[in-house]
Write an enzyme that holds these catalytic residues in place. Structure first.
Site, PDB file in Angstrom:
ATOM      1  N   GLU A  21      -9.732   7.499   4.681  1.00 23.62           N
ATOM      2  CA  GLU A  21      -9.765   8.192   3.387  1.00 23.62           C
ATOM      3  C   GLU A  21      -9.397   9.640   3.609  1.00 23.62           C
ATOM      4  O   GLU A  21      -8.595  10.453   2.828  1.00 23.62           O
ATOM      5  CB  GLU A  21     -11.334   8.313   2.982  1.00 23.62           C
ATOM      6  CG  GLU A  21     -11.418   7.257   2.067  1.00 23.62           C
ATOM      7  CD  GLU A  21     -12.092   5.919   3.167  1.00 23.62           C
ATOM      8  OE1 GLU A  21     -12.227   6.108   4.443  1.00 23.62           O
ATOM      9  OE2 GLU A  21     -13.105   5.071   2.601  1.00 23.62           O
ATOM     10  N   ALA A  62     -10.442   1.394  -2.244  1.00 23.47           N
ATOM     11  CA  ALA A  62     -10.410   1.867  -3.731  1.00 23.47           C
ATOM     12  C   ALA A  62      -9.307   1.695  -4.208  1.00 23.47           C
ATOM     13  O   ALA A  62      -8.094   1.894  -3.382  1.00 23.47           O
ATOM     14  CB  ALA A  62     -11.167   3.165  -3.722  1.00 23.47           C
ATOM     15  N   GLY A 113     -12.873   1.665   1.164  1.00 19.64           N
ATOM     16  CA  GLY A 113     -13.958   1.014   0.276  1.00 19.64           C
ATOM     17  C   GLY A 113     -14.266  -0.497   0.824  1.00 19.64           C
ATOM     18  O   GLY A 113     -15.286  -1.138   0.459  1.00 19.64           O
ATOM     19  N   GLU A 131     -16.314  -0.689   3.661  1.00 24.72           N
ATOM     20  CA  GLU A 131     -17.672  -0.051   3.204  1.00 24.72           C
ATOM     21  C   GLU A 131     -18.324  -1.255   2.439  1.00 24.72           C
ATOM     22  O   GLU A 131     -19.660  -1.418   2.705  1.00 24.72           O
ATOM     23  CB  GLU A 131     -17.450   1.180   2.265  1.00 24.72           C
ATOM     24  CG  GLU A 131     -16.990   2.412   3.077  1.00 24.72           C
ATOM     25  CD  GLU A 131     -16.455   3.505   2.194  1.00 24.72           C
ATOM     26  OE1 GLU A 131     -15.506   3.362   1.693  1.00 24.72           O
ATOM     27  OE2 GLU A 131     -16.989   4.759   2.138  1.00 24.72           O
TER      28      GLU A 131
HETATM   29  N1  DAK Z   1      -5.083   0.739  -4.000  1.00 19.92           N
HETATM   30  C1  DAK Z   1      -3.983   0.323  -5.338  1.00 19.92           C
HETATM   31  N2  DAK Z   1      -3.247  -0.541  -4.624  1.00 19.92           N
HETATM   32  C2  DAK Z   1      -3.159  -0.946  -3.561  1.00 19.92           C
HETATM   33  C3  DAK Z   1      -4.093  -0.538  -2.760  1.00 19.92           C
HETATM   34  C4  DAK Z   1      -4.939   0.432  -2.968  1.00 19.92           C
HETATM   35  N3  DAK Z   1      -5.879   0.680  -2.225  1.00 19.92           N
HETATM   36  N4  DAK Z   1      -3.622  -1.192  -1.331  1.00 19.92           N
HETATM   37  C5  DAK Z   1      -2.538  -1.997  -1.770  1.00 19.92           C
HETATM   38  N5  DAK Z   1      -2.189  -1.630  -2.917  1.00 19.92           N
HETATM   39  C6  DAK Z   1      -1.101  -2.466  -3.733  1.00 19.92           C
HETATM   40  C7  DAK Z   1       0.278  -1.812  -3.419  1.00 19.92           C
HETATM   41  O1  DAK Z   1       0.584  -0.632  -4.121  1.00 19.92           O
HETATM   42  C8  DAK Z   1       1.326  -2.989  -3.470  1.00 19.92           C
HETATM   43  O2  DAK Z   1       1.331  -3.079  -4.925  1.00 19.92           O
HETATM   44  P1  DAK Z   1       2.826  -3.203  -5.724  1.00 19.92           P
HETATM   45  O3  DAK Z   1       3.937  -2.150  -5.166  1.00 19.92           O
HETATM   46  O4  DAK Z   1       3.433  -4.654  -5.223  1.00 19.92           O
HETATM   47  O5  DAK Z   1       2.676  -3.306  -7.264  1.00 19.92           O
HETATM   48  C9  DAK Z   1       0.416  -4.168  -3.184  1.00 19.92           C
HETATM   49  O6  DAK Z   1      -1.028  -3.786  -3.275  1.00 19.92           O
HETATM   50  C10 DAK Z   1       0.758  -4.625  -1.929  1.00 19.92           C
HETATM   51  O7  DAK Z   1       0.836  -3.717  -0.983  1.00 19.92           O
HETATM   52  P2  DAK Z   1       1.593  -3.162  -0.140  1.00 19.92           P
HETATM   53  O8  DAK Z   1       3.096  -3.321  -0.516  1.00 19.92           O
HETATM   54  O9  DAK Z   1       1.389  -1.852   0.684  1.00 19.92           O
HETATM   55  O10 DAK Z   1       1.408  -4.143   1.217  1.00 19.92           O
HETATM   56  P3  DAK Z   1       1.736  -4.134   2.798  1.00 19.92           P
HETATM   57  O11 DAK Z   1       1.486  -5.283   3.454  1.00 19.92           O
HETATM   58  O12 DAK Z   1       2.762  -3.352   2.914  1.00 19.92           O
HETATM   59  O13 DAK Z   1       0.746  -3.029   3.246  1.00 19.92           O
HETATM   60  C11 DAK Z   1      -1.754  -2.006   3.534  1.00 19.92           C
HETATM   61  C12 DAK Z   1      -0.798  -3.201   3.430  1.00 19.92           C
HETATM   62  C13 DAK Z   1      -3.155  -2.219   3.190  1.00 19.92           C
HETATM   63  C14 DAK Z   1      -1.289  -1.461   5.054  1.00 19.92           C
HETATM   64  C15 DAK Z   1      -1.145  -0.771   2.406  1.00 19.92           C
HETATM   65  O14 DAK Z   1      -1.119  -1.564   1.123  1.00 19.92           O
HETATM   66  C16 DAK Z   1      -2.120   0.308   2.347  1.00 19.92           C
HETATM   67  O15 DAK Z   1      -2.178   1.177   3.108  1.00 19.92           O
HETATM   68  N6  DAK Z   1      -2.970   0.237   1.473  1.00 19.92           N
HETATM   69  C17 DAK Z   1      -3.771   1.584   1.023  1.00 19.92           C
HETATM   70  C18 DAK Z   1      -4.998   1.399   2.108  1.00 19.92           C
HETATM   71  C19 DAK Z   1      -5.870   2.174   1.960  1.00 19.92           C
HETATM   72  O16 DAK Z   1      -5.552   3.574   2.382  1.00 19.92           O
HETATM   73  N7  DAK Z   1      -7.176   2.275   1.720  1.00 19.92           N
HETATM   74  C20 DAK Z   1      -8.247   3.168   1.531  1.00 19.92           C
HETATM   75  C21 DAK Z   1      -8.117   3.606   0.017  1.00 19.92           C
HETATM   76  S1  DAK Z   1      -9.269   4.947  -0.063  1.00 19.92           S
HETATM   77  C22 DAK Z   1     -15.590   6.108  -3.673  1.00 19.92           C
HETATM   78  C23 DAK Z   1     -15.804   5.036  -3.240  1.00 19.92           C
HETATM   79  C24 DAK Z   1     -14.997   4.492  -2.597  1.00 19.92           C
HETATM   80  C25 DAK Z   1     -13.871   5.352  -2.200  1.00 19.92           C
HETATM   81  C26 DAK Z   1     -13.567   6.305  -2.678  1.00 19.92           C
HETATM   82  C27 DAK Z   1     -14.602   7.044  -3.431  1.00 19.92           C
HETATM   83  N8  DAK Z   1     -16.496   6.665  -4.683  1.00 19.92           N
HETATM   84  C28 DAK Z   1     -17.870   5.874  -4.697  1.00 19.92           C
HETATM   85  C29 DAK Z   1     -16.342   7.779  -5.185  1.00 19.92           C
HETATM   86  C30 DAK Z   1     -12.844   4.638  -1.413  1.00 19.92           C
HETATM   87  C31 DAK Z   1     -11.823   5.264  -0.912  1.00 19.92           C
HETATM   88  C32 DAK Z   1     -10.861   4.528  -0.528  1.00 19.92           C
HETATM   89  O17 DAK Z   1     -10.776   3.139  -0.012  1.00 19.92           O
END
Ligand code: DAK
Length: 278
Positions: A152, A84, A129, A132
């Site tokens: 998460e 997400a 997400g 998922e």
């Molecule tokens: N959201 C927003 N932006 C993101 C992002 C994300 N999940 N993942 C990456 N980006 C953006 C980064 O901010 C960056 O943007 P700029 O700084 O260039 O503007 C760009 O994508 C490139 O990312 P990185 O510079 O971080 O790239 P790296 O290769 O260094 O790292 C990475 C890649 C995937 C390891 C890292 O970006 C990372 O840890 N990203 C977050 C991964 C994460 O924690 N995902 C889970 C999110 S929580 C719901 C439904 C679903 C959900 C929740 C509620 N409901 C139905 C209510 C789901 C929740 C989640 O998914």
């Protein structure tokens, strides 16, 4: 307009769509600059697209088998979907989160109810997400460099896109708990060993070829039988073995006399290839 024509002409800011000559459709989530993170707009675009598609495809009204399979992918070569959109989520209040969550969960249900096989083609990150939404598809193929995880709890959240419900069905309860409670990332090889991923490929091109080859096999089968098998499997997932067998029995019997069943059995007896849909 047929389901295939709808997809060919669809215009969404965050999605790219295509359909090939066999009716194999592709939906690509197209935010590579944010690693295809699921913003509210992506979720809303997916919701609209899937609502339209499912109202046309399959057994609805006049049967429409112009789409026979679907590939879900992420744009670019870095990420399937990195979850997400965290920045957007940070600023949501409870009501906005509820609206986002409701739509997102409906998207997962719409995916599950599509009447043809759906495959997630995962190249790169499939986190939160992303993992998922891949699990909403019937099965997952991936490149060897793909990475899966449910991070998460590290954000003070729990999976909200079906992770607590679906992951254990792929990998078993203990592995799902290990992944969800630690937020650990697992490699594509580990994901395959755990049962999350069905097949691995060396690179993106091989992945897409592999998905196409598999879906091509499905396009040679009876689409009505696939749709019925898929609906039966979805219904029996929450049933006891005994209830499930009853559900299967009625769906099995309902195939008899259908044009596809007559065609399939007649073709076998006549030693020719069946032509579907009949
Ligand atoms: N959201 C927003 N932006 C993101 C992002 C994300 N999940 N993942 C990456 N980006 C953006 C980064 O901010 C960056 O943007 P700029 O700084 O260039 O503007 C760009 O994508 C490139 O990312 P990185 O510079 O971080 O790239 P790296 O290769 O260094 O790292 C990475 C890649 C995937 C390891 C890292 O970006 C990372 O840890 N990203 C977050 C991964 C994460 O924690 N995902 C889970 C999110 S929580 C719901 C439904 C679903 C959900 C929740 C509620 N409901 C139905 C209510 C789901 C929740 C989640 O998914």
């Amino acid at each position: 307009m047929s389901a295939a024509d709808f997809l060919k002409n669809a215009k969404f800011e965050t999605l790219k769509t295509a359909v090939d000559e066999l009716g194999i459709a592709t939906i690509e989530i197209n935010r590579p600059q944010a690693l295809n993170a699921l913003s509210a707009l992506v979720v809303s675009d997916l919701h609209e697209l899937l609502t339209e598609l499912s109202s046309r495809a399959g057994l609805n009204g006049e049967q429409d088998w112009s789409v026979r399979g679907l590939i879900l992918a992420g744009a670019g070569d870095k990420s399937f979907v990195a979850g997400a959109d965290i920045a957007e989520m940070r600023d949501m209040n409870e009501m906005q989160a509820l609206a986002y969550a409701g739509k997102a969960q409906e998207v997962t249900k719409l995916f599950g109810a599509l009447p043809f096989p759906t495959v997630a083609a995962v190249d790169g990150w499939a986190l939160g997400g992303g993992c998922e939404i891949a699990m909403c598809c019937d099965f997952i193929y991936a490149t060897e460099s793909a990475v899966f995880g449910q991070p998460e709890v590290g954000l003070g959240l729990i999976p909200g896109f079906g992770g607590t419900v679906r992951l254990h069905r792929f990998v078993g309860s203990a592995k799902a708990r290990e992944m969800i409670f630690t937020g650990m990332r697992i490699t594509a090889a580990e994901a395959q060993e755990a049962g999350l991923v069905t097949k691995l490929f060396a690179d993106r091109d091989a992945l897409f070829n592999g998905v196409h080859e598999t879906l091509k096999l499905a396009t040679k089968q009876s689409p009505t039988a696939i749709a019925r098998a898929k609906a039966t499997m979805a219904a029996t997932e929450s049933q006891s073995i005994s209830e499930g067998l009853t559900t299967e029995l009625s769906n099995f019997a309902a195939c008899f006399g259908t044009p596809d069943m007559v065609e399939g059995t007649s073709a076998f007896v006549a030693k020719r290839k069946p032509q579907y849909p009949a």
